[in-house]
Write a protein that holds these residues in place. Structure first.
Motif, PDB file in Angstrom:
ATOM      1  N   ALA A  67      52.674  32.054 -65.470  1.00 39.33           N
ATOM      2  CA  ALA A  67      52.697  32.255 -63.987  1.00 39.33           C
ATOM      3  C   ALA A  67      52.505  33.932 -63.566  1.00 39.33           C
ATOM      4  CB  ALA A  67      53.758  31.820 -63.255  1.00 39.33           C
ATOM      5  N   ILE A 143      43.323  31.701 -52.919  1.00 39.31           N
ATOM      6  CA  ILE A 143      44.188  31.122 -53.871  1.00 39.31           C
ATOM      7  C   ILE A 143      44.923  29.980 -53.289  1.00 39.31           C
ATOM      8  CG2 ILE A 143      46.017  31.718 -55.659  1.00 39.31           C
ATOM      9  CD1 ILE A 143      43.178  33.070 -56.176  1.00 39.31           C
ATOM     10  N   ASP A 144      45.221  29.096 -53.741  1.00 41.41           N
ATOM     11  CA  ASP A 144      46.012  27.790 -53.197  1.00 41.41           C
ATOM     12  C   ASP A 144      47.332  27.888 -53.427  1.00 41.41           C
ATOM     13  OD1 ASP A 144      43.766  26.789 -52.052  1.00 41.41           O
ATOM     14  OD2 ASP A 144      43.152  25.644 -53.512  1.00 41.41           O
ATOM     15  N   ASP A 145      47.772  28.467 -54.455  1.00 37.83           N
ATOM     16  CA  ASP A 145      49.214  28.611 -54.892  1.00 37.83           C
ATOM     17  C   ASP A 145      50.017  29.539 -54.197  1.00 37.83           C
ATOM     18  OD1 ASP A 145      51.479  28.922 -56.279  1.00 37.83           O
ATOM     19  OD2 ASP A 145      50.676  28.519 -58.288  1.00 37.83           O
ATOM     20  N   SER A 147      53.076  30.725 -54.497  1.00 40.58           N
ATOM     21  CA  SER A 147      53.951  31.514 -55.401  1.00 40.58           C
ATOM     22  C   SER A 147      53.078  32.688 -56.175  1.00 40.58           C
ATOM     23  CB  SER A 147      54.577  30.618 -56.389  1.00 40.58           C
ATOM     24  OG  SER A 147      55.282  31.308 -57.296  1.00 40.58           O
ATOM     25  N   LEU A 148      51.972  32.223 -56.440  1.00 47.50           N
ATOM     26  CA  LEU A 148      51.016  33.148 -57.387  1.00 47.50           C
ATOM     27  C   LEU A 148      50.598  34.335 -56.260  1.00 47.50           C
ATOM     28  CD1 LEU A 148      49.367  33.996 -59.602  1.00 47.50           C
ATOM     29  CD2 LEU A 148      47.522  32.529 -58.902  1.00 47.50           C
TER      30      LEU A 148
END
Length: 475
Positions: A67, A143-145, A147-148
């Motif tokens: 990550a 970006i779908d994440d 947290s990222l």
């Protein structure tokens, strides 16, 4: 100020003491080539060391986890396109203005251009800082994440602290390079690289002192400020002060001439940055192994790019000096060297890629499938070097001439109208796969190299010198 007759004859009159080019000597092909190579060696080391510091961040992130590595890569890519490419594009104006000013004998003009360019970059930094600190809003669309995206934004916020230091270092290098002081950056980075490793060990790797993921951008920020202070110390205590005429209110005005070179310079640099980022993004559609292999080939290409780029900076500086002096014959001699030495540079980089295609890939991975794909891409990357050598060195000639606009137009056509669209068609519509992306890139670079070579070959040198004089007269 030279008479037009002396300019057209390729001669030059009496100048203040300039160490870089001695008018009393006859410059032959071999003596000029020797000068260019001697200047390129320390610069190549400088660029390699500077590139190495960015690799340290990736290694540190990889030690923390997948990550963290993904967030670091996303943040660095975002900064490279929206920040680094912008700043490096703006300072191309110094490759022209500082070297021509020094060549004309207006040595304090070098310091004035340095101040003006630095202020322009600080002005541009303000809106970019707002973007970086709120980059999650934009990155979230791609970006779908969550947290990222959040981790990447945090990285960019801490990273922003060091940007003023990076700006001073980039403009400071050009200030010294215009004086033919090419080794200063090497000395500075020879001290900065160990410092960067130590900071990463303290802030990221060592469990007792680590602050986690944010330690990576903090280490970068401290390194940026360190190299800017070290380059300042070099100027003050060792060499370079002769071109510093003191702080001047003139740096606050008459930005138009610099912006006429800086804006196309930004377009020129960003075009190539974006092309490689898009190729990595498109490679992801072929799977995890494909994007890993594409990243390996792209990183190696970026690393080996430093050698011809160092050579191009010296050519740019040297041609700028000759144009500032009105010595058309000297500038033409350097162009002759460009045309005859570019094939050797291209072949050398091709051989490194071709014969080291497996060994180089093994520096990044031991996965057999990734190694196989990367080795094939390395061959294509090597073929690309044959044309890219003309592109990189030709860009240096255009910068020395002050013709960044031509470079920006050709770069935009080569990457946005040829390389990316054609690469997409070859990769997906004609099913060439990952190799298709590189075929498109190669054809785009071939067009770019040919276009720049033609533009240089038909140069109107007397007009270039006259334009240079008018530009500096208005400074």
């Amino acid at each position: 100020m030279h008479s037009e007759e002396s300019l057209l004859n390729g001669g030059f009159e009496t100048y203040s003491s300039i160490d870089a080019i001695d008018d009393s000597k006859t410059h032959t092909y071999l003596s000029e080539l020797n000068h260019l190579l001697r200047g390129s060696a320390p610069l190549a080391v400088t660029f390699v060391l500077q590139y190495f510091t960015s690799l340290t961040s990736t290694i540190s992130a990889g030690k923390l986890g997948a990550a963290e590595l993904a967030a670091c890569s996303l943040a660095v890519s975002t900064f490279n396109v929206t920040g680094l490419a912008v700043f490096q594009g703006i300072v191309t104006s110094l490759d022209t203005l500082c070297s021509q000013s020094y060549g004309s004998g207006n040595i304090h003009g070098v310091g004035l251009y340095f101040q003006r360019c630095t202020l322009i970059m600080f002005s541009v930094m303000i809106p970019l800082t707002v973007f970086w600190c709120n980059s999650g809003f934009v990155l979230g669309y791609f970006i779908d994440d969550p947290s990222l995206v959040s981790m990447s934004q945090t990285f960019l916020r801490w990273h922003t602290i060091g940007i003023p230091g990076l700006i001073f270092f980039e403009s400071g290098k050009r200030f010294l390079q215009a004086q033919h002081i090419f080794h200063a950056g090497t000395y500075v980075l020879a001290l900065a690289v160990p410092l960067n490793l130590l900071l990463n060990w303290i802030l990221v790797w060592n469990k007792g002192t680590s602050v986690g993921f944010v330690g990576i951008p903090i280490a970068i920020a401290i390194t940026y400020w360190s190299i800017s202070l070290l380059i300042l110390a070099y100027v003050v205590f060792i060499d370079g002060m002769k071109c510093w005429g003191g702080l001047s209110k003139q740096a606050l005005v008459n930005w138009s001439a610099m912006l006429r070179l800086a804006v196309p310079g930004v377009v020129m640099v960003i075009a190539e940055f974006v092309a490689f980022e898009i190729s990595i993004f498109l490679a992801a559609k072929f799977g995890t192994e494909a994007i890993a292999a594409q990243s390996i080939a792209s990183n190696l290409a970026a690393f080996l790019f430093q050698i011809p780029f160092a050579y191009s900076v010296v050519i740019s500086t040297r041609i700028g000096h000759y144009i500032g002096m009105g010595n058309i014959a000297g500038a033409k001699l350097d162009c002759q060297i460009f045309f005859t030495s570019a094939p050797f540079v291209g072949v050398a980089n091709f051989c490194i890629f071709y014969f080291g295609r497996f060994a180089l890939a093994k520096l990044f991975t031991t996965d057999e499938q990734i190694l196989r794909i990367a080795a094939g891409l390395n061959v294509l990357a090597g073929i690309n070097q044959l044309a890219d050598a003309f592109n990189v060195l030709g860009t240096g000639v255009l910068r020395g001439q002050g013709r960044q606009t031509i470079g920006s137009i050709l770069n935009s056509i080569a990457f946005y109208l040829i390389a990316i669209p054609l690469g997409y068609v070859l990769a997906f519509d004609l099913h060439f796969g990952l190799s298709g992306l590189w075929y498109g890139l190669i054809l785009g670079v071939v067009f770019l190299a040919a276009g720049q070579c033609v533009a240089i070959y038909v140069s109107d040198w007397s007009s270039i010198v006259v334009v240079s004089q008018k530009m500096h007269d208005g400074a």
